[in-house]
Design a protein around this motif. Structure first.
Motif, PDB file in Angstrom:
ATOM      1  N   GLN A  61      25.989  36.812  48.414  1.00 41.64           N
ATOM      2  CA  GLN A  61      26.734  37.378  49.541  1.00 41.64           C
ATOM      3  C   GLN A  61      27.449  36.302  50.352  1.00 41.64           C
ATOM      4  OE1 GLN A  61      24.675  40.978  51.548  1.00 41.64           O
ATOM      5  NE2 GLN A  61      23.087  40.086  50.245  1.00 41.64           N
ATOM      6  N   TYR A  62      26.924  35.082  50.312  1.00 36.78           N
ATOM      7  CA  TYR A  62      27.595  33.974  51.000  1.00 36.78           C
ATOM      8  C   TYR A  62      28.373  33.094  50.019  1.00 36.78           C
ATOM      9  CZ  TYR A  62      25.301  35.173  55.347  1.00 36.78           C
ATOM     10  OH  TYR A  62      24.901  35.836  56.481  1.00 36.78           O
ATOM     11  N   GLY A  63      28.227  33.352  48.732  1.00 36.80           N
ATOM     12  CA  GLY A  63      28.990  32.627  47.722  1.00 36.80           C
ATOM     13  C   GLY A  63      28.724  31.139  47.697  1.00 36.80           C
ATOM     14  N   ILE A  64      27.458  30.741  47.846  1.00 39.18           N
ATOM     15  CA  ILE A  64      27.135  29.317  47.883  1.00 39.18           C
ATOM     16  C   ILE A  64      26.316  28.918  46.660  1.00 39.18           C
ATOM     17  CG2 ILE A  64      27.233  29.228  50.389  1.00 39.18           C
ATOM     18  CD1 ILE A  64      24.199  29.232  50.435  1.00 39.18           C
ATOM     19  N   ARG A  65      26.275  27.625  46.395  1.00 35.95           N
ATOM     20  CA  ARG A  65      25.518  27.095  45.269  1.00 35.95           C
ATOM     21  C   ARG A  65      24.033  26.994  45.625  1.00 35.95           C
ATOM     22  NH1 ARG A  65      29.741  23.642  45.918  1.00 35.95           N
ATOM     23  NH2 ARG A  65      28.327  22.016  46.705  1.00 35.95           N
ATOM     24  N   GLU A  66      23.216  26.909  44.604  1.00 36.23           N
ATOM     25  CA  GLU A  66      21.767  26.823  44.822  1.00 36.23           C
ATOM     26  C   GLU A  66      21.393  25.587  45.624  1.00 36.23           C
ATOM     27  OE1 GLU A  66      17.782  27.542  44.972  1.00 36.23           O
ATOM     28  OE2 GLU A  66      19.419  28.918  44.442  1.00 36.23           O
ATOM     29  N   ALA A  67      22.054  24.459  45.360  1.00 35.14           N
ATOM     30  CA  ALA A  67      21.736  23.240  46.106  1.00 35.14           C
ATOM     31  C   ALA A  67      22.013  23.421  47.597  1.00 35.14           C
ATOM     32  CB  ALA A  67      22.557  22.065  45.562  1.00 35.14           C
ATOM     33  N   GLN A  68      23.096  24.119  47.930  1.00 34.86           N
ATOM     34  CA  GLN A  68      23.410  24.387  49.335  1.00 34.86           C
ATOM     35  C   GLN A  68      22.360  25.297  49.956  1.00 34.86           C
ATOM     36  OE1 GLN A  68      27.445  25.851  48.283  1.00 34.86           O
ATOM     37  NE2 GLN A  68      28.156  24.529  49.944  1.00 34.86           N
ATOM     38  N   PHE A 104      39.565  38.141  59.518  1.00 33.15           N
ATOM     39  CA  PHE A 104      40.709  37.318  59.110  1.00 33.15           C
ATOM     40  C   PHE A 104      40.908  37.343  57.598  1.00 33.15           C
ATOM     41  CE2 PHE A 104      40.462  34.120  62.908  1.00 33.15           C
ATOM     42  CZ  PHE A 104      40.576  35.186  63.790  1.00 33.15           C
ATOM     43  N   ALA A 105      39.901  37.803  56.864  1.00 36.37           N
ATOM     44  CA  ALA A 105      39.958  37.876  55.403  1.00 36.37           C
ATOM     45  C   ALA A 105      39.281  39.165  54.960  1.00 36.37           C
ATOM     46  CB  ALA A 105      39.283  36.659  54.779  1.00 36.37           C
ATOM     47  N   ARG A 106      39.488  39.486  53.704  1.00 36.14           N
ATOM     48  CA  ARG A 106      38.977  40.751  53.168  1.00 36.14           C
ATOM     49  C   ARG A 106      37.668  40.572  52.396  1.00 36.14           C
ATOM     50  NH1 ARG A 106      41.618  45.526  52.805  1.00 36.14           N
ATOM     51  NH2 ARG A 106      41.028  47.019  51.183  1.00 36.14           N
ATOM     52  N   THR A 107      37.484  39.391  51.819  1.00 38.89           N
ATOM     53  CA  THR A 107      36.281  39.083  51.049  1.00 38.89           C
ATOM     54  C   THR A 107      35.820  37.671  51.375  1.00 38.89           C
ATOM     55  OG1 THR A 107      37.490  38.147  49.173  1.00 38.89           O
ATOM     56  CG2 THR A 107      37.097  40.538  49.140  1.00 38.89           C
ATOM     57  N   MET A 108      34.591  37.340  50.992  1.00 40.52           N
ATOM     58  CA  MET A 108      34.090  35.991  51.229  1.00 40.52           C
ATOM     59  C   MET A 108      34.894  34.952  50.446  1.00 40.52           C
ATOM     60  SD  MET A 108      31.880  34.453  53.157  1.00 40.52           S
ATOM     61  CE  MET A 108      30.456  35.495  53.532  1.00 40.52           C
ATOM     62  N   PRO A 109      35.233  35.187  49.178  1.00 41.52           N
ATOM     63  CA  PRO A 109      36.078  34.191  48.487  1.00 41.52           C
ATOM     64  C   PRO A 109      37.417  33.964  49.190  1.00 41.52           C
ATOM     65  CG  PRO A 109      35.059  35.651  46.885  1.00 41.52           C
ATOM     66  CD  PRO A 109      34.763  36.234  48.234  1.00 41.52           C
ATOM     67  N   GLN A 110      38.008  35.026  49.711  1.00 41.82           N
ATOM     68  CA  GLN A 110      39.279  34.871  50.426  1.00 41.82           C
ATOM     69  C   GLN A 110      39.073  34.093  51.721  1.00 41.82           C
ATOM     70  OE1 GLN A 110      41.449  38.177  52.598  1.00 41.82           O
ATOM     71  NE2 GLN A 110      42.770  38.006  50.789  1.00 41.82           N
ATOM     72  N   ALA A 111      37.971  34.347  52.416  1.00 44.51           N
ATOM     73  CA  ALA A 111      37.671  33.609  53.647  1.00 44.51           C
ATOM     74  C   ALA A 111      37.503  32.123  53.354  1.00 44.51           C
ATOM     75  CB  ALA A 111      36.406  34.172  54.303  1.00 44.51           C
ATOM     76  N   ARG A 112      36.799  31.822  52.270  1.00 46.07           N
ATOM     77  CA  ARG A 112      36.617  30.424  51.885  1.00 46.07           C
ATOM     78  C   ARG A 112      37.960  29.780  51.556  1.00 46.07           C
ATOM     79  NH1 ARG A 112      33.433  31.415  48.366  1.00 46.07           N
ATOM     80  NH2 ARG A 112      31.597  31.195  49.682  1.00 46.07           N
ATOM     81  N   GLN A 113      38.817  30.532  50.887  1.00 48.68           N
ATOM     82  CA  GLN A 113      40.121  29.999  50.490  1.00 48.68           C
ATOM     83  C   GLN A 113      40.977  29.645  51.701  1.00 48.68           C
ATOM     84  OE1 GLN A 113      43.187  32.631  48.647  1.00 48.68           O
ATOM     85  NE2 GLN A 113      43.024  31.226  46.910  1.00 48.68           N
ATOM     86  N   VAL A 114      41.001  30.500  52.715  1.00 43.14           N
ATOM     87  CA  VAL A 114      41.858  30.211  53.861  1.00 43.14           C
ATOM     88  C   VAL A 114      41.350  28.995  54.631  1.00 43.14           C
ATOM     89  CG1 VAL A 114      42.614  32.615  54.055  1.00 43.14           C
ATOM     90  CG2 VAL A 114      40.717  31.811  55.484  1.00 43.14           C
ATOM     91  N   VAL A 115      40.037  28.767  54.588  1.00 41.36           N
ATOM     92  CA  VAL A 115      39.496  27.567  55.226  1.00 41.36           C
ATOM     93  C   VAL A 115      39.889  26.327  54.427  1.00 41.36           C
ATOM     94  CG1 VAL A 115      37.400  26.330  55.905  1.00 41.36           C
ATOM     95  CG2 VAL A 115      37.565  28.810  56.289  1.00 41.36           C
ATOM     96  N   VAL A 116      39.660  26.361  53.117  1.00 41.66           N
ATOM     97  CA  VAL A 116      39.958  25.212  52.252  1.00 41.66           C
ATOM     98  C   VAL A 116      41.441  24.856  52.299  1.00 41.66           C
ATOM     99  CG1 VAL A 116      40.031  24.426  49.848  1.00 41.66           C
ATOM    100  CG2 VAL A 116      37.993  25.574  50.724  1.00 41.66           C
ATOM    101  N   HIS A 117      42.302  25.870  52.424  1.00 37.20           N
ATOM    102  CA  HIS A 117      43.746  25.637  52.456  1.00 37.20           C
ATOM    103  C   HIS A 117      44.254  25.238  53.845  1.00 37.20           C
ATOM    104  CE1 HIS A 117      44.615  28.037  48.511  1.00 37.20           C
ATOM    105  NE2 HIS A 117      43.812  27.009  48.341  1.00 37.20           N
TER     106      HIS A 117
END
Length: 206
Positions: A61-68, A104-117
């Motif tokens: 649900q947060y789209g993070i890696r196991e190490a994180q 500000f975004a529709r999905t978690m991947p999209q939210a991550r993308q707008v931050v990274v960009h």
């Protein structure tokens, strides 16, 4: 590439039994069972697999890696209070999670993308790390040069509201200005994620 990611999220959603994107939710309404040729069959899950699946559901649900996830768990475990609730509260204070909750975004991947960009500013400074932890009182906004882009014009009109939960009380959102403030630390009971935190605690404590 984007289509492959979307398919992967749909498959992951079916495997975990929770919709991770609006597309996955629609697909799961038609096929409410696990992927694969044996998806309709019954599976007797062990106690370990039940706990593991619950941890995977939270992580997905947060789209993070196991190490994180494990790093945040170790921090949550050292804090006062209940470790499982601390874990979810720390995850919710990630910048990408709050960008999504604010609409500000529709999905978690999209939210991550707008931050990274580099579209997002915190207290007037550009931040391009989705894992950045927002502190209570900080102001988050879309940078002025990005506000006229189509994706943010859509967001400012509230057009993501049909697929997002209501804005939680720990955020003060001015959607038309594409800005929000984290008013206080989120509490587990009001965070819109599906998770049995006790199962996650048991998984990491085994």
């Amino acid at each position: 590439m984007a289509e492959n990611r979307a398919r992967k999220l749909v498959r992951q959603s079916r495997a975990l039994g929770i919709a991770l994107t609006p597309k996955a939710e629609k697909y799961m309404q038609r096929r409410p069972y696990r992927p694969g040729e044996h998806g309709r069959g019954r599976v007797k899950e062990s106690d370990y697999s039940v706990r593991l699946k619950e941890k995977q559901r939270l992580r997905a649900q947060y789209g993070i890696r196991e190490a994180q996830m494990r790093k945040i768990w170790e921090e949550a475990r050292r804090m006062e209070g209940m470790a499982g609730e601390n874990l979810v509260e720390l995850l919710e204070m990630r910048l990408d999670a709050l960008v999504l909750r604010a609409g500000f975004a529709r999905t978690m991947p999209q939210a991550r993308q707008v931050v990274v960009h580099r579209h997002i500013m915190v207290d007037g400074q550009l931040v391009d790390r989705p894992s950045y932890r927002v502190k209570p009182g900080q102001i988050v906004q879309v940078k002025p040069r990005s506000q006229a882009s189509p994706q943010f014009l859509v967001a400012a009109q509230g057009q993501h509201a049909d697929v997002l939960p209501a804005v939680p009380e720990y955020l003060k959102v001015e959607l038309e200005k594409l800005r929000f403030e984290l008013v206080r630390t989120p509490k587990r009971a009001e965070i819109p994620v599906t998770c049995d935190v006790q199962m996650v605690v048991e998984h990491y404590s085994r």
